[in-house]
Design a protein around this motif. Structure first.
Motif, PDB file in Angstrom:
ATOM      1  N   LEU A   1       0.700  -1.278  -0.135  1.00 18.37           N
ATOM      2  CA  LEU A   1      -0.023  -0.044  -0.020  1.00 18.37           C
ATOM      3  C   LEU A   1       0.939   1.446   0.020  1.00 18.37           C
ATOM      4  N   LEU A   2       1.974   1.353   0.848  1.00 19.50           N
ATOM      5  CA  LEU A   2       2.851   2.389   0.823  1.00 19.50           C
ATOM      6  C   LEU A   2       3.525   2.813  -0.734  1.00 19.50           C
ATOM      7  N   PHE A   3       3.877   1.583  -1.238  1.00 16.38           N
ATOM      8  CA  PHE A   3       4.478   1.525  -2.810  1.00 16.38           C
ATOM      9  C   PHE A   3       3.353   2.281  -3.636  1.00 16.38           C
ATOM     10  N   VAL A   4       2.371   1.754  -3.528  1.00 17.99           N
ATOM     11  CA  VAL A   4       1.042   1.942  -4.433  1.00 17.99           C
ATOM     12  C   VAL A   4       0.812   3.607  -4.223  1.00 17.99           C
ATOM     13  N   GLY A   5       0.962   4.141  -3.053  1.00 17.57           N
ATOM     14  CA  GLY A   5       0.731   5.341  -2.655  1.00 17.57           C
ATOM     15  C   GLY A   5       1.756   6.278  -3.457  1.00 17.57           C
ATOM     16  N   LEU A   6       2.833   6.001  -2.947  1.00 17.99           N
ATOM     17  CA  LEU A   6       4.098   6.777  -3.619  1.00 17.99           C
ATOM     18  C   LEU A   6       3.942   7.017  -4.971  1.00 17.99           C
ATOM     19  N   VAL A   7       3.840   5.989  -5.603  1.00 15.83           N
ATOM     20  CA  VAL A   7       3.605   5.898  -7.147  1.00 15.83           C
ATOM     21  C   VAL A   7       2.581   6.707  -7.472  1.00 15.83           C
ATOM     22  N   GLY A   8       1.306   6.544  -6.825  1.00 12.10           N
ATOM     23  CA  GLY A   8       0.258   7.336  -7.356  1.00 12.10           C
ATOM     24  C   GLY A   8       0.506   8.884  -6.993  1.00 12.10           C
ATOM     25  N   TYR A   9       1.137   9.189  -5.808  1.00 14.55           N
ATOM     26  CA  TYR A   9       1.539  10.694  -5.606  1.00 14.55           C
ATOM     27  C   TYR A   9       2.617  11.250  -6.608  1.00 14.55           C
ATOM     28  N   GLY A  10       3.560  10.280  -7.291  1.00 16.85           N
ATOM     29  CA  GLY A  10       4.473  10.691  -8.000  1.00 16.85           C
ATOM     30  C   GLY A  10       3.876  11.065  -9.502  1.00 16.85           C
ATOM     31  N   VAL A  11       2.822  10.166  -9.778  1.00 14.98           N
ATOM     32  CA  VAL A  11       2.057  10.520 -11.088  1.00 14.98           C
ATOM     33  C   VAL A  11       1.510  11.737 -10.800  1.00 14.98           C
ATOM     34  N   TYR A  12       0.640  12.064  -9.743  1.00 17.26           N
ATOM     35  CA  TYR A  12      -0.036  13.190  -9.587  1.00 17.26           C
ATOM     36  C   TYR A  12       1.087  14.624  -9.682  1.00 17.26           C
ATOM     37  N   LEU A  13       2.283  14.410  -9.135  1.00 13.35           N
ATOM     38  CA  LEU A  13       3.173  15.427  -9.185  1.00 13.35           C
ATOM     39  C   LEU A  13       3.487  15.693 -10.399  1.00 13.35           C
TER      40      LEU A  13
END
Length: 136
Positions: free
Chosen positions: A29-41
């Motif tokens: 879940l942490l990995f998916v969250g970080l990837v999602g935030y990176g895509v948003y940025l």
């Protein structure tokens, strides 16, 4: 009937695998969250838009806000885009991007009242509304 030691070993194994599963789920879940935030940025954050060249500006009737428009040229492979930057005149000229539209090279800005601006036909209630063509 199983000996008591075998039951304890099975319970211990079961507890160990449950802990291991919880750890993997949390890490996943942490990995998916970080990837999602990176895509948003990288692709959707309006604060990371290109600056562009100054085009025009209009001040609200009460003088509280100024909307500045900039035209950006993405190069040979992309079209022009308009970026609208809201300037807070009463808050030390703090700025916020509120408009981003692709395939435009002019900006028609009109204020209908103190808190409503129309940019190229899109009405926004400032300071909270935003228009971003990528989210349409």
């Amino acid at each position: 009937m199983e000996p008591k030691e075998e039951v304890n070993v099975k319970d211990e194994k079961r507890k160990f695998y449950k802990k291991l599963l919880k750890i993997f789920v949390i890490i996943g879940l942490l990995f998916v969250g970080l990837v999602g935030y990176g895509v948003y940025l990288a692709f959707f954050d309006m604060n990371r838009l290109p600056t562009g060249e100054y085009l025009t500006e209009e001040t609200s009737p009460d003088g509280k806000y100024t909307l500045k428009a900039y035209v950006t040229n993405g190069g040979a492979t992309t079209s022009y885009a308009i970026r609208g930057e809201l300037l807070f005149n009463e808050r030390n000229n703090k700025t916020k991007n509120i408009y981003w539209n692709y395939r435009e090279d002019t900006a028609n800005i009109t204020w209908t009242d103190n808190d409503t601006v129309v940019i190229n036909g899109y009405s926004l209630d400032v300071p909270n509304d935003k228009f971003d063509f990528r989210n349409q």
